[in-house]
Design a protein around this motif. Structure first.
Motif, short mmCIF file in Angstrom:
data_model
loop_
_atom_site.label_atom_id
_atom_site.label_comp_id
_atom_site.label_asym_id
_atom_site.label_seq_id
_atom_site.Cartn_x
_atom_site.Cartn_y
_atom_site.Cartn_z
N GLN A 155 -25.95 53.53 49.45
CA GLN A 155 -25.63 53.55 50.92
C GLN A 155 -24.06 53.84 50.99
OE1 GLN A 155 -27.59 50.83 49.65
NE2 GLN A 155 -29.24 52.47 50.03
N GLU A 156 -23.74 54.07 52.11
CA GLU A 156 -22.07 54.14 52.54
C GLU A 156 -21.69 53.65 53.81
OE1 GLU A 156 -19.48 57.52 51.17
OE2 GLU A 156 -19.83 57.96 53.28
N PHE A 157 -20.64 53.00 53.75
CA PHE A 157 -19.97 52.49 55.15
C PHE A 157 -18.76 52.93 55.59
CE2 PHE A 157 -17.32 49.59 57.52
CZ PHE A 157 -17.98 49.34 58.68
N GLN A 158 -18.43 53.63 56.46
CA GLN A 158 -17.11 54.12 56.63
C GLN A 158 -16.59 53.57 58.09
OE1 GLN A 158 -16.67 58.55 55.98
NE2 GLN A 158 -18.70 58.45 55.35
N ILE A 159 -15.30 53.39 58.04
CA ILE A 159 -14.52 52.80 59.40
C ILE A 159 -13.17 53.67 59.28
CG2 ILE A 159 -13.82 50.86 58.35
CD1 ILE A 159 -14.32 49.73 61.21
N GLN A 160 -12.81 54.26 60.57
CA GLN A 160 -11.35 54.63 60.62
C GLN A 160 -11.01 54.64 61.96
OE1 GLN A 160 -10.35 58.93 59.24
NE2 GLN A 160 -10.39 59.49 61.41
N THR A 171 -2.23 67.46 70.27
CA THR A 171 -2.12 65.82 69.93
C THR A 171 -2.11 65.68 68.78
OG1 THR A 171 -3.75 65.74 72.23
CG2 THR A 171 -3.71 64.12 70.38
N LEU A 172 -1.39 64.71 68.30
CA LEU A 172 -1.36 64.38 66.94
C LEU A 172 -1.76 62.90 66.87
CD1 LEU A 172 0.31 65.08 64.15
CD2 LEU A 172 1.94 63.47 65.05
N THR A 173 -2.76 62.63 65.62
CA THR A 173 -3.25 61.25 65.49
C THR A 173 -3.24 60.81 64.16
OG1 THR A 173 -4.85 61.95 67.04
CG2 THR A 173 -5.74 59.92 65.82
N PRO A 174 -2.50 59.88 63.85
CA PRO A 174 -2.46 59.29 62.58
C PRO A 174 -3.66 58.51 62.52
CG PRO A 174 -0.31 58.93 63.98
CD PRO A 174 -1.37 59.42 64.66
N GLN A 175 -4.07 58.28 61.22
CA GLN A 175 -5.30 57.71 61.04
C GLN A 175 -5.46 56.80 59.69
OE1 GLN A 175 -7.27 61.33 60.33
NE2 GLN A 175 -7.93 61.57 62.65
N VAL A 176 -6.20 55.74 59.73
CA VAL A 176 -6.17 54.97 58.34
C VAL A 176 -7.65 54.39 58.25
CG1 VAL A 176 -5.56 52.86 59.57
CG2 VAL A 176 -5.34 52.85 57.29
N GLY A 177 -8.26 54.38 57.27
CA GLY A 177 -9.70 53.98 57.20
C GLY A 177 -10.01 53.56 55.76
N LEU A 178 -11.28 53.16 55.73
CA LEU A 178 -11.95 52.63 54.31
C LEU A 178 -13.27 53.13 54.29
CD1 LEU A 178 -11.00 48.69 54.49
CD2 LEU A 178 -10.10 50.67 52.98
#
Length: 265
Positions: A155-160, A171-178
């Protein structure tokens, strides 16, 4: 090619599509209805020993309907739409893993691995649930997926989290996630398999892992139908992956770059 698809998917994210000038006026911020076709180029540095980096052209194909959508190698059905919050059932192809012939024999040998005793890591189909929240504070995307084809059985869980803001005409979108992967999934893609160990390969199993990433995406309309999108993403490999004998020695992370142009129909 396997490592370029995640970059392609990030380039075709809902957040980028939401900025299209053809978005449905009855659902502000929603994706454009109908088909979008285009071309792109992607570069990704593989973490696997001897795989190196690749530059490849990629076709872009996506479709947005009232409920059903198709984006690259993922598809979904929106089951709940409350304006700022959406919930969807999703299915997507997983192109993680490798073909043994693409790995470096000398690099594997330095890690104590005889490439002739390795098996390919196969593609898979994941199914699960995706959620997106949009508001004045930014946007959050999350997914819970499981391997429906039982290649890894994991299984995998992603969040950003991303914060879009206007920059020039785009439009510029900085992103951070796990991204969290269960031990079954991580052991399959970054560890050695029991049948490989039986042939004399080093027994290594990383267990469950968490991979952090940062990135930035950019979207700009080009007239009424055309649009340009770009994405840069850096993923930091945890120690459990870096210690794998399948990974390039000294590899601390991976970088992916994607640039594409598409036309709405």
């Amino acid at each position: 090619m396997k490592f370029l698809w995640p970059v392609l998917l990030s380039g075709l994210s809902f957040g980028a599509a939401a900025q299209s000038p053809d978005a449905d006026e009855d659902s502000p911020g929603g994706p454009p209805q109908g088909w979008q076709l285009g071309v792109a180029a992607a570069v990704f540095a593989s973490p696997y020993a001897g795989e190196g980096s690749r530059v490849m052209p990629i076709p872009l194909v996506s479709y947005e309907g009232e409920r059903f959508w198709f984006r690259g190698i993922s598809a979904g059905w929106t089951v709940l739409d409350l304006g700022g919050i959406e919930l969807a059932a999703v299915a997507k192809l997983r192109f993680d893993g490798f073909d043994v012939k693409d790995l470096g024999r000398r690099e594997l040998a330095r890690n104590g691995i005889d490439y002739r005793k390795l098996d390919d890591r196969a593609e898979a189909v994941d199914v699960g649930v995706a959620m997106q929240w949009r508001g004045s504070a930014g946007e959050i995307e999350a997914e819970i997926l499981t391997d429906a084809t039982d290649k890894s059985g994991g299984q995998e869980f992603q969040i950003q989290y991303g914060y879009p803001f206007e920059l020039g005409q785009g439009t510029l979108t900085p992103q951070v996630g796990l991204t969290w992967q269960s031990k079954d999934m991580a052991n399959y893609y970054y560890g050695t398999l029991p049948k490989e160990v039986a042939r004399g390969v080093i027994d290594y199993k990383p267990g469950a892992v968490t991979i952090g990433h940062v990135g930035v995406s950019y979207f700009r309309p080009l007239g009424e139908k055309w649009s340009m999108m770009a994405d840069v993403k850096y993923s930091r490999l945890p120690d459990e992956i870096k210690k794998s004998p399948l990974i390039e020695p000294g590899k601390n992370g991976t970088v992916g770059v994607f640039v594409g142009f598409s036309r709405a129909f």
